[in-house]
Each structure stands twice: as C-alpha cells, then as structure tokens.
Design a protein around this motif. Structure first.
Motif, mmCIF file in Angstrom:
data_model
loop_
_atom_site.group_PDB
_atom_site.id
_atom_site.type_symbol
_atom_site.label_atom_id
_atom_site.label_comp_id
_atom_site.label_asym_id
_atom_site.label_seq_id
_atom_site.Cartn_x
_atom_site.Cartn_y
_atom_site.Cartn_z
ATOM 1 N N GLU A 182 -11.246 -12.133 -1.987
ATOM 2 C CA GLU A 182 -12.079 -11.046 -2.520
ATOM 3 C C GLU A 182 -11.232 -9.813 -2.801
ATOM 4 O O GLU A 182 -11.442 -9.102 -3.799
ATOM 5 N N LEU A 183 -10.246 -9.535 -1.942
ATOM 6 C CA LEU A 183 -9.338 -8.416 -2.176
ATOM 7 C C LEU A 183 -8.540 -8.636 -3.451
ATOM 8 O O LEU A 183 -8.340 -7.704 -4.245
ATOM 9 N N ALA A 184 -8.092 -9.879 -3.670
ATOM 10 C CA ALA A 184 -7.316 -10.191 -4.875
ATOM 11 C C ALA A 184 -8.141 -9.921 -6.127
ATOM 12 O O ALA A 184 -7.653 -9.340 -7.108
ATOM 13 N N ALA A 185 -9.402 -10.345 -6.101
ATOM 14 C CA ALA A 185 -10.275 -10.128 -7.262
ATOM 15 C C ALA A 185 -10.524 -8.648 -7.489
ATOM 16 O O ALA A 185 -10.606 -8.179 -8.632
ATOM 17 N N LYS A 186 -10.654 -7.909 -6.404
ATOM 18 C CA LYS A 186 -10.885 -6.465 -6.520
ATOM 19 C C LYS A 186 -9.660 -5.760 -7.083
ATOM 20 O O LYS A 186 -9.772 -4.879 -7.945
ATOM 21 N N LYS A 232 0.839 -1.212 0.000
ATOM 22 C CA LYS A 232 0.000 0.000 0.000
ATOM 23 C C LYS A 232 0.870 1.257 0.000
ATOM 24 O O LYS A 232 0.600 2.235 -0.680
ATOM 25 N N ASP A 233 1.953 1.188 0.811
ATOM 26 C CA ASP A 233 2.826 2.357 0.942
ATOM 27 C C ASP A 233 3.801 2.483 -0.219
ATOM 28 O O ASP A 233 4.212 3.601 -0.578
ATOM 29 N N HIS A 234 4.160 1.372 -0.798
ATOM 30 C CA HIS A 234 5.179 1.385 -1.854
ATOM 31 C C HIS A 234 4.760 0.467 -3.004
ATOM 32 O O HIS A 234 5.327 -0.615 -3.185
ATOM 33 N N PRO A 235 3.762 0.829 -3.742
ATOM 34 C CA PRO A 235 3.374 -0.014 -4.900
ATOM 35 C C PRO A 235 4.524 -0.067 -5.895
ATOM 36 O O PRO A 235 5.231 0.902 -6.108
ATOM 37 N N GLY A 236 4.711 -1.217 -6.450
ATOM 38 C CA GLY A 236 5.838 -1.351 -7.376
ATOM 39 C C GLY A 236 5.600 -2.471 -8.356
ATOM 40 O O GLY A 236 4.495 -2.619 -8.885
ATOM 41 N N LYS A 237 6.633 -3.280 -8.567
ATOM 42 C CA LYS A 237 6.530 -4.301 -9.611
ATOM 43 C C LYS A 237 5.635 -5.472 -9.207
ATOM 44 O O LYS A 237 5.244 -6.270 -10.058
ATOM 45 N N TYR A 238 5.311 -5.620 -7.914
ATOM 46 C CA TYR A 238 4.476 -6.733 -7.486
ATOM 47 C C TYR A 238 3.026 -6.278 -7.432
ATOM 48 O O TYR A 238 2.693 -5.287 -6.774
ATOM 49 N N ALA A 239 2.148 -7.039 -8.091
ATOM 50 C CA ALA A 239 0.728 -6.708 -8.112
ATOM 51 C C ALA A 239 0.106 -7.106 -6.789
ATOM 52 O O ALA A 239 0.268 -8.245 -6.323
ATOM 53 N N ALA A 240 -0.597 -6.187 -6.180
ATOM 54 C CA ALA A 240 -1.213 -6.454 -4.884
ATOM 55 C C ALA A 240 -2.221 -7.595 -4.973
ATOM 56 O O ALA A 240 -2.404 -8.359 -4.025
ATOM 57 N N GLY A 241 -2.882 -7.725 -6.126
ATOM 58 C CA GLY A 241 -3.867 -8.799 -6.284
ATOM 59 C C GLY A 241 -3.222 -10.166 -6.190
ATOM 60 O O GLY A 241 -3.731 -11.078 -5.520
#
Length: 961
Positions: free
Chosen positions: A219-223, A186-195
């Motif tokens: 559900e978070l992954a799908a979002k 959340k603080d450092h979005p980068g090359k890794y997809a949060a989903g």
C-alpha cells in the motif's frame, strides 16, 4: 627558453579545461602537450590527469592505459594511491571483473589505512553478485554500509545488501534491510524511488510469511508511486491468497484479469483464480481456467502447475482418461520439476488401484534426468514400477529392480520394496532369502497393516526354513484385525501348508479349521477342508479324512482342490513309494485330463521315470506333452527335459532336435543359452566346425557375459583352434580368461591364449601368457602345465637362446617324468644339442622321439628322423645322412612335406659326392612329385646346377679320351 614557455602555456591551457570540467578539451590539450613535449617533466602527471578526464567520459579502457603509464613513470608520486584505486575501478567499469577484484584486493593490502578503501567495497560486492557468490556479496555490502562516506553510498549498498539476502532466501534479513532502507530514503531522497523500494520490501515480507506487513508495504508503494498500483494490487491479491481470504483475493485478481493488466503476470493470475475456484468447490470453473491458461501461455512455468492441478482434479474424480491426457502434456514439458515427479507418482499409484498396471508402467517409464535426485523420488518410482511388473507376471524384472532397494534411503518405500521382494522370493520358494528380506523390511515399515502382513509372510518362510520356534513367535505378533480378510486368509492358507510340510500337523490342523469356518468365502472353506483332510490322513485318522473330503465334494463336486488333494497325496508318496506315486499321477491325469494339474502330474511322472532310468517311458510322456502344448507348463522346459532324456538313451541327433526347438522358438528363455551351447558342442564333436561357430556366435551376440556364454566363447576359441585359425582364437581365450575366475576354465583359457600366440609366432606375448599361467597355478596339478613349460623352452629356441631352451627342457624332463608329450621335449633337446655342435647327443635325443610309442607315427617323429639326417649332413657323413633321410621317405610318407625335404637333402648329398645321376634323380622327384611343397623351387634350382655339372663332366670325359 622559447620551447619551455610554449610547454608552460600548453600545460596551463590543459589545466584550465580540466579545472572547469571540459573533459574532452582537456584531453585534446593534454594529448597535444604529450605529442610536442614527450620528455617534459610534467608528462607523468599529465597521464594521471588524462586518466581522470577519461574516467569522467566513461572511457574506462583508455583511462586504464593512462593510469598505468602514470604509475610506470611516477610509482612514488603522491597521486599513486589514487591512480592504483582508479586502475581497479577501470577494470571493473570495462567489465574485467576478475582483474578488478585482484586489483582492489591488492590495493586494500597495500593501503590499509586509505580513505578510498570504503569505496572498494561496493565494487567487490557487485563483482561477487555478478558471479552469484551471495555470501561474499553480503559481506562486502555490509562493510560498505558500515563504512559508507556518503548517504547515497549507504543507500546503494543497503539496497544491494537487501537484494543479496533475497537471492539467498533469507527473506527475514532482506525485510529488515529494506525497512532501514525506507528510513534512509525518507532522510535522503535521491535517484531511488521510494515506491519501488517499498514494493521490493513488500515482496520480501511476503516471502518471509509476514503477510500483514507485506500488505502495508504494498500500500505504501502504491501511495508513493501510483503507477505501481496494478503491481501492488497483484501482490496484495497473492497475500490474501496465502491467508485463504478467497473473496478479497478473487476480487483483485478478477479485476486484473478483466483489465488485462500486468500481461507478464496474466498466466499466474489465471492460475491463482483457478486455485481459488477449486478451493471454493468449483472444480469445473477451475478446470476451465486451467485449460485457458495452458492454451494462452503454453511456455509459461505456471503451465506445469496448471497441468499438475488438472491431473489431481481428474484423479480425485476418477477420470483416468483425462488425467492421463494431462500427464501426456506435462511429461513433454521442456523443464521437468518436482511437480512432474509428483504427478507421475500420483497417476501411477491411481492406475494401480484400478488394476491398469500396463498403463502405470507407461507412466513410470518416463524418466527425467534433469530433475535433482532429492526430488526425483527414485525409491517410490522403483517400488511402483516393481508393483506393476509383478502384477503383470513380469516377476524377474520386478525382482531385479527390487534387489536394488538396499541402495534406497531408509524409509517406508524401502520397507515396502523389501516386503514385495520377500513375496517374490516366497513365490519362488527361496525361503532363506524371504526371511532375510522380510526381516530387513521391518526396520523401515511403520504402518501397522504392513508390519502384520510381513509377520504373516515371515511365518510361512520360517516354517519352510525349519525354524518352527521363530515361526510361532512371528505368528504370535499377527493381529488379524489389522489385515484385510482376503489377504489374511490367503496367507493363513500358505502358513497352514508350510506348517503341514514342517510336520507341525496340530498347528496346520488348527489353521485349516480356521479356513474352513462357515463364515469365510467359499474358496477358503474348500482350502480348509482339503487341508484338514490331509492333516487327518497324516495322523492316520482315515475316517475323519474321508468325512472331511465328502464335505468338500458335497460343497463342490468339481472342486479343483479334490484334484489337488490327489496331487498332494502323490507328492507325499514320492518319498515312500515311487511306483505308487506314479500310479496316483497317472490316475489323476486319466480321470481329470482338463484340469491344469493333469499336465503337472504327467510331468512329475516323467521326472520320476527319469530318476528310475526308465527313459523310454519318460520320453513318451514328454513327447505327448510337447505335442499337446499345455498352457500350465513352460514349453521350453518340456523340450529341455526331453533333450536330456534322449541323451541318456544315446539318442544324440534327436536330443539336438529338442535343443534346436528351444533355440529357434524360445530365444528369451533362460534355457536358450544352454540349449544353444549344447547344439554347438554336439556340432564340434561331430566335426562340423562351421555349424559350431555359427551357433556359438549367436550365443555370444545374445548373452555376451553370462556364465554359459563364457563357456561358449571358450568353445568358439576351440573351434578356431581346430580350424587352425590361431589368430582368431586369441581374443576369445583372452575374454574368457579376463571375465571368468572359476577353475579350470580360467587356466585353460590362459593356456590356449598363450598357445594361439605361440602358433601365431607371437613369442614374446606367448611367453608372458604362459608365465602368468604357471605363476597362477603354482603347486597345482594341471595337464596343461608341463605343456606351458615346454612352450617356454621352445620360445627360448625360437629366440635363439639355445642354452636356456636346453636347460628348461631338462628341468621339465626332471619335474614331469611322466609327461605325455616327452617326445616333443626330446626333439627340442635334440635341436639344442645340434645347435651347440653336440651331434651325437642330438641324435640320441632324436632317436628317443622316433622310438616313442606316442610319437612314432606322428609328424614330430618324421621331423626328428629328418634332423638325424641333418646332424650327419653337418658332419659331412653323407652316406649316414642318406640312410637317415631315406627312413623319413620310407617310414613317414604320410607327411609329404618332410618326405620332400628328405629327398631334397639326399639329392644334395649325392650332388656333393658328385653322383650327378642320383642327384638328378632325387631333385627330379621332388620337383615332379612335390611341386606344391616349399622345397620344389630349390630342387629345380639344384637340378639346373647338376645338369650343368653333368654336361661339364661329360665334356671333360670326352677330352680325356
């Protein structure tokens, strides 16, 4: 100066490209500089910059060489620390992981306070991960997270840490680590997809059993990544499945199945849908789905699961054919696992409940060595196998298998195995073993029914061991209510019989009365009445016994137990009146010829007649039994008894015919090997060496290491000894000596092993064998010991150690004054004395041989007499030598070899005495009459010489005249 300026320009150009990140142009400029100015002071630093440029271009191996050159030229340079780190890094990037690990560890030790050390941790962690050293990887990733210098480094290290926790099955820690990773992202979005990370986090929570949190993460992954919608839906369905929310799970799985989504998971989707159908009571739908899955994805690991479920469904529905068909598929799967073993055990146990023991054995015979021992259920498999073997009357195989139960881990199957083994021992009337085994079974058995059954069987066995007090204690612990009625009454029947035989008539009477109760099944009532009658007879209450037997016959006039009573009565009579017992057996056989006990009665008659040495009568009964072939008696046992009865009557040939029946027809019988041995023994006694050898070889091929086979191997060695095949005898005698410790067979084999080597002129080996035999039997009185001692003396002689041979012979003469083969010692001492020039003493020794009653007509006497002639010959007393040799020729004509040798030597004496005519006469006799002897060629040579001498003498005589 011009070259210096040129170098400065080139260096400046290279630095220009390097500073702007034009890595290839920088490398080209650096290479040009190195080619034109190899000795320039900047060469070392240029190698460093070349390495840095090559790293940027991912040319790790070239970079490694550049850094190595830099360090070799400028090991103390300020860039050395950075270069050494780069060396380790290049090892890693070029796939040289062991070298990278060593280099990083050296770097850490050398530069303990380096700012680059945190950058080593991710590399070391990844190396450990690649080698599946998960604990080490977790440690390194943990350090990397703690000392990370950038947010990206923190994220990458934490992701590696979470995945390593997953590899170790520590899903709780994995879930916590993923949670922190999601916060980092959340603080450092980068090359890794949060989903994607959320999906992994959900899987970790799912495997940790945190299903609500797992659904949140899915559900978070799908979002976060809508393209993961199908995957998350699949995992949510699996989560609903775990919490038994069948409708929600089925709805999602059905949609995935209909849309053919996630093709890589369709096999599992079908499996889960089938399991849900099964849980909801739709067995037919489940079977259809399982079959569809198996057909569509035959290589899938879920196919094993599906086959296991099908077997379980069919067993629950008692469809044994369908269950076995599914098992055939499962057992042939390429990677058997715990499901394979569980299905195997379950199917075998169900088949046993249907009395399909042969099919159960077929199932149990499938072995899966690839499966780990802890899940292979070897203890249960052995027990089930023994149950079916026992049920199929393959009792010895079952017994052998159950006897290994001691090695089983403690538990109910060891207890049940021992319980079954105890039953087998009891059937074999091995009562001490029965008690021991059943006592040990109680240490593992927990089921009340099993413990009660064991106490019942212990009661019987203890009675047979005359431990009446212990038997009554065991009986007091039996609770009839915990045992099936038929099983209980069967055991009571056994206990009653044992109590009766133990003299506990009152107790037996009580038990038989319990059996005879009207409410019991008819067969037990009959047993009770029959036993009760015998108890009454034992207490001399003849009237009550008669009344009881009348009741028995009234219930069943053809009751076999009436016959049994007669048989039992006859057995009791054996101890008090053998003739009366024989009469009772004959009466039973005559009046009940079709009853199975009739054959037993005849056999008992034959046995008693044999004991009374009425062998002809016993033989007649046994012949009748072999001709009528009663099914209740083992035919080989009849032939075996018949053979020995005939041996007692000195009917050797007919006895061998009986043994031959066993040899030819009953090759799997325990009596086969002894019968084969007896045939070979008789053949050897009759001098038929070839027949003896043939049968002994058959015995060894079939029963290589048994006790009888070892006697057979010894006899085969003796066969070869009799045939003079000394070399062939050696391996047989050695094998017996090695595998048999019992005396005297061990020592006899040791002796003949040495003797065969002695006769084969392997004197060093023979000496070792004889010395070992003498050492092993020190202080014992064996006929072969003095012979072994004598052979050692003879070996000294063969080795030309005549003094040692003589001293050894004297020692034997003193130690064994009554040695049966003393003449051979005397002959040896004669040879020793002769070799030492003591001819007179030698002749005295030889004459003891010729005068020995044991040796007088033997070959040793002929040899000794010849050696007397040799002593005179060596002393040039030719007349005395001729007289001695003449005695060989006249007194030992049976030994043509020595007669020929004596005649040859007489010829030599006459030749030396220039008696050409006599010399010619003797040489001619040797050449003509003993042409096959080893002395004939020399006789012909000497004859040629003598003829020349004769002609020369004749010419000289003519000149003289």
């Amino acid at each position: 100066m011009v070259r210096a300026d040129q170098a400065t320009d080139q260096y400046r150009i290279a630095s220009f490209h390097y500073a702007r990140g034009d890595w290839q142009q920088a490398i080209d400029a650096f290479d040009q500089f190195l080619a034109q100015h190899p000795d320039h002071s900047q060469v070392g630093v240029i190698h460093f910059y070349r390495g840095e440029s090559l790293v940027q271009l991912s040319r790790s191996e070239e970079a490694l060489r550049a850094y190595t050159l830099f360090l070799s030229k400028l090991p103390q340079h300020s860039f050395a620390e950075h270069a050494e780190f780069r060396v380790a890094e290049c090892y890693f990037l070029s796939g040289q992981y062991e070298a990278a690990k060593n280099a990083f560890q050296i770097f850490q030790g050398k530069y303990k306070n380096s700012k680059l050390i945190p950058h080593a941790y991710p590399y070391l962690a990844e190396i450990a991960s690649k080698e599946q050293r998960w604990d080490e990887a977790i440690l390194m990733y943990g350090k990397s997270v703690k000392e990370a210098t950038t947010p990206n480094m923190t994220i990458e290290s934490r992701l590696g840490l979470a995945r390593c926790y997953g590899q170790t099955g520590d899903w709780k820690e994995a879930g916590l680590t993923y949670e922190q990773l999601l916060i980092d992202l959340k603080d450092h979005p980068g090359k890794y997809a949060a989903g994607t990370i959320a999906l992994e986090a959900g899987i970790a929570e799912f495997k940790a059993g945190n299903y609500r949190r797992a659904v949140d993460r899915f559900e978070l992954a799908a979002k976060q990544q809508p393209k993961l919608d199908e995957q998350t839906s699949f995992w949510i369905a699996k989560t609903y499945y775990q919490v038994r929310d069948w409708p929600n799970a089925a709805e999602r799985l059905e949609q995935l199945k209909a849309n053919q989504s996630l093709p890589e998971f369709q096999d599992e989707i079908h499996y889960l849908m089938a399991k849900i159908s099964l849980a909801q009571g739709s067995a037919d739908d489940a079977i259809a789905l399982f079959n569809e899955q198996i057909e569509s994805w035959p290589e899938s690991s879920w196919t094993d699961e599906a086959l296991y479920q099908l077997i379980t469904i069919h067993l629950d529905g008692n469809d044994m054919d369908a269950a076995q068909a599914a098992w055939q598929q499962l057992s042939k799967r390429p990677q058997p696992n715990s499901l394979t073993i569980r299905a195997q055990m379950s199917l075998a146990a169900h088949l046993q409940t249907h009395d399909a023991h042969a099919k159960a054995l077929e199932v149990l015979q499938s072995e899966f060595p690839q499966v780990e021992a802890k899940v292979a259920q070897a203890d249960r498999r052995n027990y089930l196998t023994a149950v079916s073997l026992f049920a199929l009357s393959r009792k010895e195989e079952a017994k052998q298998l159950l006897e290994s139960s001691e090695s089983m881990p403690a538990g109910p199957y060891r207890g049940m195995s021992l319980m079954l083994l105890g039953l087998i021992h009891s059937q074999d009337e091995e009562w001490t073993n029965t008690v021991d085994v059943l006592d040990r079974s109680l240490q593992d058995l927990t089921a009340t029914e099993h413990r009660n059954l064991v106490q019942l069987r212990r009661t019987t066995a203890l009675l047979h061991c005359d431990r009446v007090k212990d038997a009554k204690e065991a009986w007091s612990q039996v609770d009839r209510r915990q045992i099936a009625t038929t099983t209980y009454l069967n055991e009571v029947s056994q206990i009653a019989g044992a109590a009766y035989r133990s003299g506990e008539i009152a107790w037996a009477k009580t038990l038989y009365q319990e059996l005879a109760a009207q409410d019991n099944p008819e067969k037990f009532v009959e047993q009770g009445l029959a036993g009760l009658a015998w108890c009454q007879l034992a207490t001399s209450d003849a009237a009550a016994a008669t009344k009881t037997l009348d009741q028995l016959l009234e219930k069943n006039p053809n009751s076999a137990l009436a016959v049994g009573a007669m048989y039992q009565q006859a057995q009791q009579m054996e101890e008090v009146d053998v003739e009366l017992a024989i009469g009772r057996y004959q009466q039973l056989a005559a009046h009940h010829p079709q009853d199975p006990l009739a054959a037993h009665a005849k056999l008992r008659c034959a046995s008693l007649l044999d004991q009374l040495q009425r062998d002809a009568e016993a033989e007649a009964i046994l012949v009748e039994l072999t001709e009528s072939k009663p099914d209740v008696l083992p035919a080989e046992d009849l032939w075996y008894r018949l053979a020995w009865v005939r041996i007692d009557q000195k009917k050797q040939d007919e006895a061998i015919e009986a043994f031959e029946q066993i040899h030819q027809r009953f090759q799997d019988s325990d009596l086969w090997e002894d019968s084969t041995y007896r045939i070979a023994e008789a053949a050897l006694s009759a001098g038929d060496i070839e027949k003896a050898r043939e049968y002994l070889k058959k015995l060894l091929e079939k029963k290589g290491q048994s006790k009888v086979a070892m006697f057979g191997r010894y006899m085969l060695g003796q066969v070869e000894v009799h045939a003079g095949n000394w070399q062939a005898a050696i391996p047989h005698m050695d094998a017996v000596a090695e595998h048999v410790a019992d005396e005297p067979l061990h020592s006899m084999a040791m002796f003949w092993g040495g003797e065969a080597r002695f006769r084969s002129e392997k004197f060093a080996e023979a000496k070792t064998k004889f010395e070992q035999m003498l050492t092993d039997n020190m202080g014992r009185d064996l006929e072969s010991l003095p012979i072994a001692e004598m052979r050692l003396a003879q070996i000294f002689a063969h080795q030309d150690d005549w003094e040692a041979a003589y001293q050894k012979a004297l020692e034997i003469e003193n130690h064994y004054p009554n040695f049966a083969q003393a003449h051979e010692l005397d002959y040896l001492m004669g040879r020793c004395l002769a070799r030492q020039g003591e001819f007179q003493k030698a002749r005295a020794a030889y004459r003891k041989v010729t005068q020995s009653p044991t040796a007088a007509q033997g070959e040793t006497a002929a040899m000794a007499q010849w050696m007397i002639g040799e002593t005179y010959f060596h002393q040039k007393n030719y007349d005395a030598a001729v007289r001695a040799y003449a005695q060989v020729a006249t007194n030992h004509e049976a030994f043509s070899k020595w007669k020929a040798a004596a005649l040859l030597q007489i010829g030599k004496c006459r030749e030396i005495q220039e008696n050409w005519e006599k010399a010619t006469q003797y040489y001619t006799e040797v050449s003509t009459d003993f042409g096959d002897s080893p002395f004939a060629p020399e006789a012909e040579t000497r004859l040629s010489v003598v003829r020349q001498r004769t002609q020369q003498a004749q010419r000289e005589g003519t000149r003289t005249k």
